[in-house]
Design an enzyme around this catalytic site. Structure first.
Site, mmCIF file in Angstrom:
data_model
loop_
_atom_site.group_PDB
_atom_site.id
_atom_site.type_symbol
_atom_site.label_atom_id
_atom_site.label_comp_id
_atom_site.label_asym_id
_atom_site.label_seq_id
_atom_site.Cartn_x
_atom_site.Cartn_y
_atom_site.Cartn_z
ATOM 1 N N GLY A 125 0.791 -1.228 0.000
ATOM 2 C CA GLY A 125 0.000 0.000 0.000
ATOM 3 C C GLY A 125 0.818 1.269 0.000
ATOM 4 O O GLY A 125 0.269 2.356 0.172
ATOM 5 N N SER A 127 2.822 1.977 -2.631
ATOM 6 C CA SER A 127 3.041 2.341 -4.014
ATOM 7 C C SER A 127 4.405 1.925 -4.551
ATOM 8 O O SER A 127 5.060 2.662 -5.285
ATOM 9 C CB SER A 127 2.853 3.852 -4.142
ATOM 10 O OG SER A 127 2.677 4.206 -5.442
ATOM 11 N N SER A 129 4.768 -0.210 -6.807
ATOM 12 C CA SER A 129 4.681 -0.383 -8.265
ATOM 13 C C SER A 129 4.849 0.947 -8.987
ATOM 14 O O SER A 129 5.582 1.017 -9.985
ATOM 15 C CB SER A 129 3.380 -1.084 -8.671
ATOM 16 O OG SER A 129 2.301 -0.590 -7.957
ATOM 17 N N GLU A 161 0.905 0.621 -16.232
ATOM 18 C CA GLU A 161 0.249 -0.217 -15.217
ATOM 19 C C GLU A 161 -1.154 -0.640 -15.669
ATOM 20 O O GLU A 161 -1.571 -1.773 -15.446
ATOM 21 C CB GLU A 161 0.187 0.496 -13.856
ATOM 22 C CG GLU A 161 -0.258 -0.459 -12.750
ATOM 23 C CD GLU A 161 0.188 -0.087 -11.342
ATOM 24 O OE1 GLU A 161 0.672 1.040 -11.150
ATOM 25 O OE2 GLU A 161 0.044 -0.927 -10.433
ATOM 26 N N ASP A 173 -0.957 7.159 -7.710
ATOM 27 C CA ASP A 173 0.361 6.728 -7.239
ATOM 28 C C ASP A 173 1.503 7.290 -8.081
ATOM 29 O O ASP A 173 2.453 7.860 -7.529
ATOM 30 C CB ASP A 173 0.420 5.199 -7.160
ATOM 31 C CG ASP A 173 -0.626 4.640 -6.208
ATOM 32 O OD1 ASP A 173 -1.275 5.433 -5.510
ATOM 33 O OD2 ASP A 173 -0.798 3.418 -6.172
HETATM 34 C C1 GLA Z 1 -3.857 1.488 -5.395
HETATM 35 C C2 GLA Z 1 -4.043 2.052 -6.804
HETATM 36 C C3 GLA Z 1 -4.381 3.540 -6.738
HETATM 37 C C4 GLA Z 1 -5.563 3.794 -5.815
HETATM 38 C C5 GLA Z 1 -5.350 3.105 -4.480
HETATM 39 C C6 GLA Z 1 -6.573 3.175 -3.578
HETATM 40 O O1 GLA Z 1 -2.746 2.060 -4.784
HETATM 41 O O2 GLA Z 1 -2.853 1.874 -7.549
HETATM 42 O O3 GLA Z 1 -4.623 4.018 -8.044
HETATM 43 O O4 GLA Z 1 -6.751 3.393 -6.423
HETATM 44 O O5 GLA Z 1 -5.016 1.737 -4.616
HETATM 45 O O6 GLA Z 1 -6.849 4.484 -3.213
#
Ligand code: GLA
Length: 389
Positions: A125, A127, A129, A161, A173
């Site tokens: 969570g 980010s 990626s 992505e 992200d």
């Molecule tokens: C992931 C997705 C984002 C967003 C979040 C939830 O991180 O990559 O684009 O949707 O979940 O807020």
């Protein structure tokens, strides 16, 4: 970027490829507020953090693309002129997708050795990626002499992505990774892609990453399922609300009026989105006025909505949020990122960081028999080359 990461990345490149190269870094992010609304056109409030992905990049005289990651055993040696699809690529789908996209845009690229290392928990969570995508885009563009502004790196990352990797995520992200600014949240309108920065009362806010010690992969399907469920709700609402191009355009009152059109589950998903959009709209003013108590309450509500309406939380994330709530030094806490495991974010008074962390860790361990990793996060930097001192 932490000094130990640059040292580790360079050492890894030497061990993987027998050579050093130029070092680039892109940040991960936490999202203060705005869960699962970026792909519904909502506004979000992410903060780029000092943890992220580093890549050591070196050009080659031949047409090979070699990829190695300190976090995964699989290594890849590919022909730059015949890149495979994502299905066979495992973790390397992310950097290969960037290379493929730059080539599809008509850029000539040299053969490359790319060695990755990071200090973000992966699939948690924060980010990871987007960080690997933005880091790769920045590095490859620099080595190939391509002008790529941070916002273009973010757009490229989003494209890769959603198309090459196949996760139906929003723009939050990569935009947060590319456009974050120390001391600020990025206020990003995901419908128009307009953004500005909100100055935070940083002397009263410490950011803590609370790791539930479980992981998810967005490719596994839970994420795309939520996208499909909530988009299904939008399609039904559009029959009576033709002006709505996305769920962000639907007000809470309109949703209630047309609730009979939806299944209970569709209503739940849509209700989360429209109320979260409204929470973010209020949150910005609270942050600007330094009203952290009020802001923190919106974080609590966001978590509850993610938990009960969007159903992306887990018992461990709920426990982290509840344990945080029980400490007076905490302004607010919520799951960050997609959910389904991973991390919660707690915003805490700086003088309360140690007692808060001790209390949350002890309570979590008592319940789950495992200590959660808790890390303080500092503000990240714009993506780019890191010149070692
Ligand atoms: C992931 C997705 C984002 C967003 C979040 C939830 O991180 O990559 O684009 O949707 O979940 O807020």
């Amino acid at each position: 970027m932490d000094r130990s990461l640059s040292t580790a990345a360079r050492a890894f490149a030497r061990s993987a490829f027998g050579r050093d190269g130029r070092l680039f870094f892109a940040s991960g992010r936490v999202n203060l507020l705005g869960a699962h609304i970026d792909y519904h056109g909502g506004c979000v409030l992410p903060v780029a953090v000092d943890r992220g992905v580093a890549v050591v990049a070196a050009p080659r005289a031949d047409r090979k693309l070699r990829l190695a990651s300190a976090d995964f055993p699989a290594r890849f040696e590919l022909d730059l002129d015949a890149l495979p699809s994502a299905a066979t690529l495992g973790w390397s789908a992310y950097p290969v997708g960037v290379v493929a996209a730059l080539r599809a845009d008509g850029h000539a690229l040299p053969g490359l050795d790319l060695a990755f290392a990071g200090d973000l928990p992966i699939g948690a969570g924060l980010s990871s990626s987007a960080a690997i995508l933005v880091a790769t885009a920045t590095a490859v563009a620099a080595l190939a002499g391509i002008e790529l502004a941070p916002i273009d790196a973010a757009r490229l990352a989003f494209r890769v992505e959603t198309t090459f990797v196949g996760v139906k995520c929003g723009i939050m992200d990569p935009f947060a990774s590319a456009l974050g600014k120390p001391g600020h949240a990025l206020a990003l309108d995901c419908k128009t892609q307009r953004y500005d920065h909100v100055a935070l009362p940083v002397e009263r806010m410490a950011f803590l990453m609370l790791d539930s010690m479980t992981r998810r992969e967005l490719k596994d399907g839970g994420f795309n399922r939520r996208v499909a469920e909530s988009t299904g709700a939008l399609a039904k609402l559009q029959a009576v609300l033709p002006h709505a191009t996305c769920l962000r355009d639907v007000t809470p009152a309109e949703l209630e009026r047309h609730r009979p059109l939806l299944t209970d589950q569709e209503w739940q998903r849509a209700r989360h989105v429209v109320t979260e959009v409204a929470r973010v709209a209020r949150a910005r003013g609270h942050l600007e006025r330094g009203e952290l108590l009020e802001f923190g309450q919106l974080m609590w509500l966001s978590h509850l909505s993610s938990r009960h309406l969007y159903e992306v939380s887990t018992p461990r994330l709920d426990a982290l949020q509840e344990l945080s709530l029980s400490h007076p030094g905490c302004w607010g806490a919520r799951l960050t990122g997609a959910g389904f495991g991973g991390c919660a974010l707690a915003v805490v008074r700086p003088d309360a960081v140690e007692p808060f962390s001790a209390r949350v860790a002890a309570g979590f361990e008592q319940r789950f028999g495992q200590r959660p990793a808790i890390h303080a996060l500092r503000f990240g930097q714009a993506p780019g080359e890191v010149v070692d001192a």
